[in-house]
Enzyme design. Sequence first.
Site, PDB file in Angstrom:
ATOM      1  N   ASP A   1      55.825  86.022  35.641  1.00  0.00           N
ATOM      2  CA  ASP A   1      56.542  85.623  36.758  1.00  0.00           C
ATOM      3  C   ASP A   1      56.800  86.900  37.675  1.00  0.00           C
ATOM      4  O   ASP A   1      57.357  86.579  38.624  1.00  0.00           O
ATOM      5  CB  ASP A   1      57.997  85.225  36.204  1.00  0.00           C
ATOM      6  CG  ASP A   1      57.534  83.686  35.042  1.00  0.00           C
ATOM      7  OD1 ASP A   1      56.814  83.051  35.437  1.00  0.00           O
ATOM      8  OD2 ASP A   1      58.412  83.692  34.508  1.00  0.00           O
TER       9      ASP A   1
ATOM     10  N   ARG B   1      42.152  66.604  53.767  1.00  0.00           N
ATOM     11  CA  ARG B   1      43.149  66.342  52.789  1.00  0.00           C
ATOM     12  C   ARG B   1      44.259  67.349  53.061  1.00  0.00           C
ATOM     13  O   ARG B   1      44.141  68.453  53.372  1.00  0.00           O
ATOM     14  CB  ARG B   1      43.068  66.009  51.366  1.00  0.00           C
ATOM     15  CG  ARG B   1      42.246  64.693  51.087  1.00  0.00           C
ATOM     16  CD  ARG B   1      42.002  64.697  49.784  1.00  0.00           C
ATOM     17  NE  ARG B   1      41.333  63.395  49.358  1.00  0.00           N
ATOM     18  CZ  ARG B   1      40.679  63.155  48.422  1.00  0.00           C
ATOM     19  NH1 ARG B   1      40.149  64.082  47.676  1.00  0.00           N
ATOM     20  NH2 ARG B   1      40.327  61.953  48.171  1.00  0.00           N
TER      21      ARG B   1
ATOM     22  N   MET C   1      53.561  78.597  38.343  1.00  0.00           N
ATOM     23  CA  MET C   1      54.542  78.705  37.671  1.00  0.00           C
ATOM     24  C   MET C   1      55.568  79.938  38.496  1.00  0.00           C
ATOM     25  O   MET C   1      55.213  80.342  39.449  1.00  0.00           O
ATOM     26  CB  MET C   1      54.305  79.441  36.328  1.00  0.00           C
ATOM     27  CG  MET C   1      53.718  78.160  35.252  1.00  0.00           C
ATOM     28  SD  MET C   1      53.246  78.635  33.812  1.00  0.00           S
ATOM     29  CE  MET C   1      53.474  77.269  32.915  1.00  0.00           C
TER      30      MET C   1
HETATM   31  O1  F6P Z   1      58.069  82.961  31.930  1.00  0.00           O
HETATM   32  C1  F6P Z   1      56.582  82.460  31.952  1.00  0.00           C
HETATM   33  C2  F6P Z   1      56.330  81.054  32.072  1.00  0.00           C
HETATM   34  O2  F6P Z   1      55.193  80.498  32.111  1.00  0.00           O
HETATM   35  C3  F6P Z   1      57.171  80.408  33.337  1.00  0.00           C
HETATM   36  O3  F6P Z   1      56.233  80.647  34.643  1.00  0.00           O
HETATM   37  C4  F6P Z   1      57.011  78.872  33.124  1.00  0.00           C
HETATM   38  O4  F6P Z   1      58.228  78.383  33.814  1.00  0.00           O
HETATM   39  C5  F6P Z   1      57.369  79.025  31.522  1.00  0.00           C
HETATM   40  O5  F6P Z   1      56.961  80.237  30.986  1.00  0.00           O
HETATM   41  C6  F6P Z   1      56.747  77.924  30.977  1.00  0.00           C
HETATM   42  O6  F6P Z   1      57.165  77.861  29.444  1.00  0.00           O
HETATM   43  P1  F6P Z   1      56.389  77.173  28.175  1.00  0.00           P
HETATM   44  O7  F6P Z   1      55.257  77.925  27.975  1.00  0.00           O
HETATM   45  O8  F6P Z   1      57.568  77.098  27.148  1.00  0.00           O
HETATM   46  O9  F6P Z   1      56.078  75.692  28.731  1.00  0.00           O
END
Ligand code: F6P
Length: 365
Positions: A143, A178, A185
């Site tokens: 992130d 489209r 994420m």
């Molecule tokens: O913090 C890393 C991350 O991949 C985020 O981007 C995402 O919201 C979250 O973890 C997803 O978590 P999990 O692997 O528990 O679904």
Amino acid sequence: MTQKIKKIAILTGGGDCPGLNAVIRAVTRTAILEYGYEVIGYRYGYRGLYNNDFIPLTIDAVSGILHRGGTILYSSNKDNLFDYAVEENGVMIKKDVSDVAVENLKKENVDALIVIGGDGTLTSARDFSRKGVNVIGVPKTIDNDLVGTDVTFGFNTAIDVATEALDRLHTTAESHHRIMLLEVMGRNAGWIALESGIAGSADVILVPEIPYNINKIVEQIKDRQSKGRVFSIIVVAEGAKPLDGEVVVNKVVEDSPDPIRLGGIANKLAHDLEKLIKGNEIRSTVLGHTQRGGNTSTYDRILSTRYGVAAVELISEGRFGNMVCLKGNNISEISLEDVIGNIKNVDPECELVKVARKIGISLGD
Ligand code: F6P
């Protein structure tokens, strides 16, 4: 006087991330080859520290893992030892079991602990440091939302994956005229969307830090249509939300310290856009955990290696309670006390947002 170090330990906590293995390898090789330390790795993050579940890390044990995503030590994003689920008298309760971890470290004669993790994992690292454990943090997360470092390892691989997905969506979007949405994420930070959106030539980038007005997205698509551009690409961060609305929650993981899992905004927006745009089919793709899996990018292999070497150097100098970080192109360190408590968001006035706007990308506002 600096304590004589003989043995160090590593653990990886939180969601996995490309580059974890590269850090483990760099720490192990530097510790053994440069300083002659013994190295062990706790398995499953802090849970391994509580259960005293560890493996020896030797040059052989870390051979062949530099490029591989994931973590050979496994990880857990549910085990906060300061608020840990244990069974007492047949009932599950939460309690602070951090003293058990401290005792385990003493029992194994571990002189220093390297904790590789994001916000949650490093919060516990700071708390162990406050309890007198010799801790060094290494900043991990796709992130890129950790305060105190310009870049976390794992981010570069994630934006490479997202950019490739955008390239792939372009050709199919163009063939079928489209409107394609790609959900990426990033939790409540828009870094993955912003950087992959610029690199992947998106027409609209939606980030959590700039709530969107759907009419502005429609304007951008219609403007493109008026110029003969028969398709459009929208990259939307999972934490994006409309001006008058909320984030879309995909799942609540009850036993996680940070239980909200975002996801679903691309489908919602596709549905909302269908009511306002006629003539183009609208499709959405959710990239999900592919952004965290697979091989580690070249940039992340190098950054992770630099972080791993720097973490052992800090140990050798007795400079505990710090997290290694990147400032400009230099590896440095920052106190864990100054890292925890905030996240690093995209500043709507930052240069990258301005760059996006100046080349005609809509931020949906
Ligand atoms: O913090 C890393 C991350 O991949 C985020 O981007 C995402 O919201 C979250 O973890 C997803 O978590 P999990 O692997 O528990 O679904």
